[in-house]
Design a protein around this motif. Structure first.
Motif, PDB file in Angstrom:
ATOM      1  N   ALA A  33      33.162  40.317  42.236  1.00  0.00           N
ATOM      2  CA  ALA A  33      32.073  39.467  42.729  1.00  0.00           C
ATOM      3  C   ALA A  33      31.885  38.254  41.833  1.00  0.00           C
ATOM      4  N   ASP A  34      32.036  38.437  40.521  1.00  0.00           N
ATOM      5  CA  ASP A  34      31.877  37.321  39.598  1.00  0.00           C
ATOM      6  C   ASP A  34      32.984  36.291  39.793  1.00  0.00           C
ATOM      7  N   GLU A  36      34.383  35.627  42.537  1.00  0.00           N
ATOM      8  CA  GLU A  36      34.099  34.930  43.798  1.00  0.00           C
ATOM      9  C   GLU A  36      33.261  33.680  43.571  1.00  0.00           C
ATOM     10  N   THR A  37      32.385  33.702  42.578  1.00  0.00           N
ATOM     11  CA  THR A  37      31.513  32.560  42.328  1.00  0.00           C
ATOM     12  C   THR A  37      31.995  31.680  41.177  1.00  0.00           C
ATOM     13  N   ALA A  38      33.079  32.096  40.504  1.00  0.00           N
ATOM     14  CA  ALA A  38      33.594  31.318  39.376  1.00  0.00           C
ATOM     15  C   ALA A  38      34.283  30.045  39.855  1.00  0.00           C
ATOM     16  N   GLN A  39      34.297  29.034  38.998  1.00  0.00           N
ATOM     17  CA  GLN A  39      34.941  27.764  39.328  1.00  0.00           C
ATOM     18  C   GLN A  39      36.401  27.802  38.874  1.00  0.00           C
ATOM     19  N   ARG A  54      42.088  32.316  43.052  1.00  0.00           N
ATOM     20  CA  ARG A  54      40.956  33.230  43.027  1.00  0.00           C
ATOM     21  C   ARG A  54      41.374  34.623  43.511  1.00  0.00           C
ATOM     22  N   GLN A  58      41.345  38.319  41.562  1.00  0.00           N
ATOM     23  CA  GLN A  58      40.669  39.507  42.095  1.00  0.00           C
ATOM     24  C   GLN A  58      41.642  40.667  42.283  1.00  0.00           C
TER      25      GLN A  58
END
Length: 315
Positions: A33-34, A36-39, A54, A58
């Motif tokens: 989940a982290d 998913e929001t990382a740049q 990305r 994952q």
């Protein structure tokens, strides 16, 4: 002479942390989940998109809790931006360790290093006598590593202090009293003896003492390994799960018979035999023990090849 004007001073900061993974699934899901929001960013000439990068991150996390821990490690965040310092670089290394602090990946392949013979022939030179089995080798190797680290800890903590019976020592209070006033240099050499015997096992050989210090180290290794196996210390039973079993596993009496040329060094523990370490002492000459004074503990036995004098210390 003063430092050149305008030249910055660089400092290396080393931080070590140990964490327990209490819920692998929750950890992996949190890391995914982290991510998913990382740049993320990719170079203009890259053949992969941000979405692919990305997804790869994952996929790397899934079913690998250690990788999930590494995702959350931020070595660069150890020191916040403060006036007068500028962050340069950081490295991260996350490895799984056992309860003794030994990296799991560092365990030698004992089943390959000490292959078992099961032919059953009475005249077989391997299984007709005594075999150093994979499980026994693993126990000895683990005990040797722990004792080596504890011995080096003793050196760092106590230096040249005389050994005492306060319980503040990890290893050197288990040595004969004639060694208790030796300095840190002597103790560091003695600590290396545990590592030397550990290296024998890593190389697929029986631990072979080549000097009095290694004899003493091996006696302590055997005692520690026997206690560890008996108490299932650090989950030995689980670590052994993939190693083959054998009737010779953990035969401590046979190990004492086969790994030593003699047991003369144990006489140094007897108060009634004080002075027997001196080759000029009557009892020493009668028994043909040889020189066991502390200054001779690192002199090799004449009937065995010496170790490489350039070998490094464990630390």
């Amino acid at each position: 002479m003063t430092r050149a004007q305008g030249r910055s001073r660089r400092v290396r900061v080393t931080v070590e942390a140990v964490v327990d993974i209490t819920d692998e699934n929750a950890l992996e899901q949190a890391a995914i989940a982290d991510i998913e929001t990382a740049q993320f960013s990719v170079s203009a000439d890259s053949d992969r998109s941000v979405a692919q990068v990305r997804q790869d991150e994952q996929d790397h996390i899934r079913s690998d809790a250690v990788a999930a821990v590494q995702w959350f490690v931020d070595a660069g965040g150890v020191i916040d931006d403060r006036p007068g310092i500028e962050f340069v670089e950081a490295t991260e290394l996350v490895v799984e360790i056992d309860e003794l602090g030994v990296p799991v990946s560092a365990w030698p392949q004992f089943a390959e290093l000490f292959p078992l013979c099961t032919c059953g022939a009475d005249d077989c030179n391997r299984c007709g006598g005594f075999q150093l089995t994979p499980r026994t080798a693993a126990a000895l190797w683990t005990a040797a590593g722990v004792l080596a680290d504890q011995a080096y800890d003793d050196v760092l903590e106590h230096g040249d202090e005389p050994v005492n019976e306060t319980g503040a020592w990890a290893v050197f209070d288990e040595f004969p009293r004639i060694t208790w006033r030796q300095n840190a240099v002597w103790r560091r050499q003695a600590a290396r003896s545990f590592g030397d015997l550990s290296d024998d096992l890593t190389d697929g050989n029986r631990p072979q003492p080549r000097c009095p210090a290694e004899e003493m180290a091996l006696h302590l290794i055997l005692r520690s390994a026997e206690a560890a196996v008996g108490d299932d210390w650090a989950g030995f039973a689980e670590r052994y799960a993939d190693l083959p079993e054998h009737d010779d596993d953990h035969d401590w009496d046979m190990l004492n018979e086969t790994l030593f040329q003699d047991l003369d060094i144990l006489a140094l523990f007897s108060k009634q035999l004080d002075g027997i370490e001196d080759p000029d002492a009557d009892q020493n000459r009668e028994l043909g023990i040889g020189d066991y004074r502390p200054q001779a503990w690192f002199e090799r036995f004449l009937d065995i090849d010496p170790r490489d004098p350039r070998r490094p210390f464990r630390r």
